[in-house]
Design an enzyme around this catalytic site. Sequence first.
Site, short mmCIF file in Angstrom:
data_model
loop_
_atom_site.label_atom_id
_atom_site.label_comp_id
_atom_site.label_asym_id
_atom_site.label_seq_id
_atom_site.Cartn_x
_atom_site.Cartn_y
_atom_site.Cartn_z
CG PHE A 170 8.26 -8.25 -3.66
CD1 PHE A 170 8.33 -9.54 -4.18
CD2 PHE A 170 9.32 -7.59 -3.09
CE1 PHE A 170 9.74 -10.19 -4.18
CE2 PHE A 170 10.44 -8.16 -3.18
CZ PHE A 170 10.76 -9.43 -3.50
CG ASP B 182 -3.81 -9.26 -7.11
OD1 ASP B 182 -3.08 -9.77 -7.34
OD2 ASP B 182 -3.96 -8.34 -6.05
CG ASN C 289 4.83 1.13 -11.13
OD1 ASN C 289 6.11 0.83 -10.99
ND2 ASN C 289 3.76 0.46 -11.40
CB ALA D 227 5.78 -7.37 -11.33
CE LYS E 248 -2.58 -9.01 -3.27
NZ LYS E 248 -1.82 -8.42 -4.29
CG ASP F 187 -2.73 -1.95 -7.74
OD1 ASP F 187 -2.52 -3.24 -7.85
OD2 ASP F 187 -2.51 -1.39 -6.83
O1 C5P Z 1 -2.12 -5.64 -3.09
P1 C5P Z 1 -0.66 -5.11 -3.65
O2 C5P Z 1 -0.64 -4.43 -4.96
O3 C5P Z 1 0.00 -4.22 -2.74
O4 C5P Z 1 0.08 -6.63 -3.85
C1 C5P Z 1 1.51 -6.57 -4.25
C2 C5P Z 1 1.76 -8.07 -4.71
O5 C5P Z 1 0.71 -8.41 -5.66
C3 C5P Z 1 3.10 -8.15 -5.34
O6 C5P Z 1 3.66 -9.39 -5.22
C4 C5P Z 1 2.57 -7.66 -6.91
O7 C5P Z 1 3.32 -8.39 -7.91
C5 C5P Z 1 1.18 -8.61 -6.96
N1 C5P Z 1 0.23 -7.84 -7.75
C6 C5P Z 1 -0.28 -8.66 -8.98
N2 C5P Z 1 -1.18 -8.03 -9.72
C7 C5P Z 1 -1.61 -7.00 -9.43
C8 C5P Z 1 -1.30 -5.99 -8.54
C9 C5P Z 1 -0.26 -6.78 -7.72
O8 C5P Z 1 0.33 -9.67 -8.89
N3 C5P Z 1 -2.68 -6.54 -10.29
#
Ligand code: C5P
Length: 404
Positions: A323, A306, A210, A275, A341, A279
């Site tokens: 974030f 996640d 990304n 970061a 979360k 996903d």
């Molecule tokens: O649900 P979303 O991806 O929008 O959430 C963003 C937050 O979750 C950010 O703090 C990002 O660093 C974290 N995140 C994570 N692991 C993932 C996806 C997002 O820690 N696989």
Amino acid sequence: MNFLPGKRVLLGVTGGIAAYKSAELTRLLVKAGADVRVVMTDGAKAFVTPLTYQALSGNPVHHELLDETAEAGMGHIELAKWADRILIAPASANFIARLRQGMASDLLSTLCLASSAPILVAPAMNQQMWSNAQTQENVASLEQRGIHILGPDIGDQACGDFGAGRMLEPADLLQHLNLSFSSQLLGGLNVMITAGPTREAIDAVRFISNRSSGKMGFAIASAAREAGANVTLVTGPVSLQTPEGITRINVETAEQMGQCVLDQLADQHILIGSAAVADYVPSNSFQGKLKKSSQQLSIELTPTLDIMREVGGMTDRPFTVGFAAETDNIKTYAQEKRRSKNMDMIAANQVGVPESGFEVDTNSLDIYWANGEQHLALAHKTKIARQLVEVISRQYRENQGDNA
Ligand code: C5P
């Protein structure tokens, strides 16, 4: 709290009518207990006499770079080393330009080059000069180098104009300077920050990623370090230099990032997840390079771990700050994400707003926690990061208080 007693403040005064306000600033600094040495440029002397500052600071005023008597006493290198902080107020457009260029053409600019002390700059100039693209570029460059820009204020100007360019009031400058010493806000705490994008391999040469540049995460790492934290920065592939004094761990995939965070989590007091973690990861990464064909190609994707959710689910976890990138209904979605979360705070970017978010040097944030919120207006990421660290440290302490 007053952190100024015994602090060595080098007050640089440059040529501008606001120099008269710095006489009051000198008085306030001395009253607060600071040891003040005033350095004046030639321009400043046209507005206020050195004697005024000498009387108010109780110390000789410095103005010549090549002055035999001065060099025999506290010479320019000693003076540069002596300072705990350099505060330049007022800072003229000319001085800001010289500072940006790294000139050493007079005593004050030389001191700024020769000192490792944090530098705070309070611009004061006509509104047109302030909004001039060149001045704005100079200021942005200084901010990027970690120099604190204080103000300017908007209001009536000595020249009769109205606009941005008035120097902040002496009491405000005093407060900013004081706060810069309180920046042991995260003193002794271990802070882990994730930054940048991750890369998920499709084949030997292609990947899913990304637009994250890592700039926000790196700026937070610098700000947390400045605030006294032991910082571990876990970053995906970015082309950024490691800020000084920080432990950097390079990872590539979401899985590696997750593993790295979880491995070291037990030692952390605060985790900031800035970061843009992928996903989804391709379910099967092809060996070698996928050959082109005219057939349609589907790539099956599997959700990644996640990381923040995983951490949120732990009983003994650090204070977590996530974030969120949202396009609309920021507050509702961000708070929902924070709760789902189980994070302590969430910093939301509005996606699609000019000059904000991915890749650019500026950002604005809306920060939410269980019983509060704060908006950080559009500013350079260095500044936003410092403000965010202030909010995090406040909430962290409050949270500790609750859990004590
Ligand atoms: O649900 P979303 O991806 O929008 O959430 C963003 C937050 O979750 C950010 O703090 C990002 O660093 C974290 N995140 C994570 N692991 C993932 C996806 C997002 O820690 N696989």
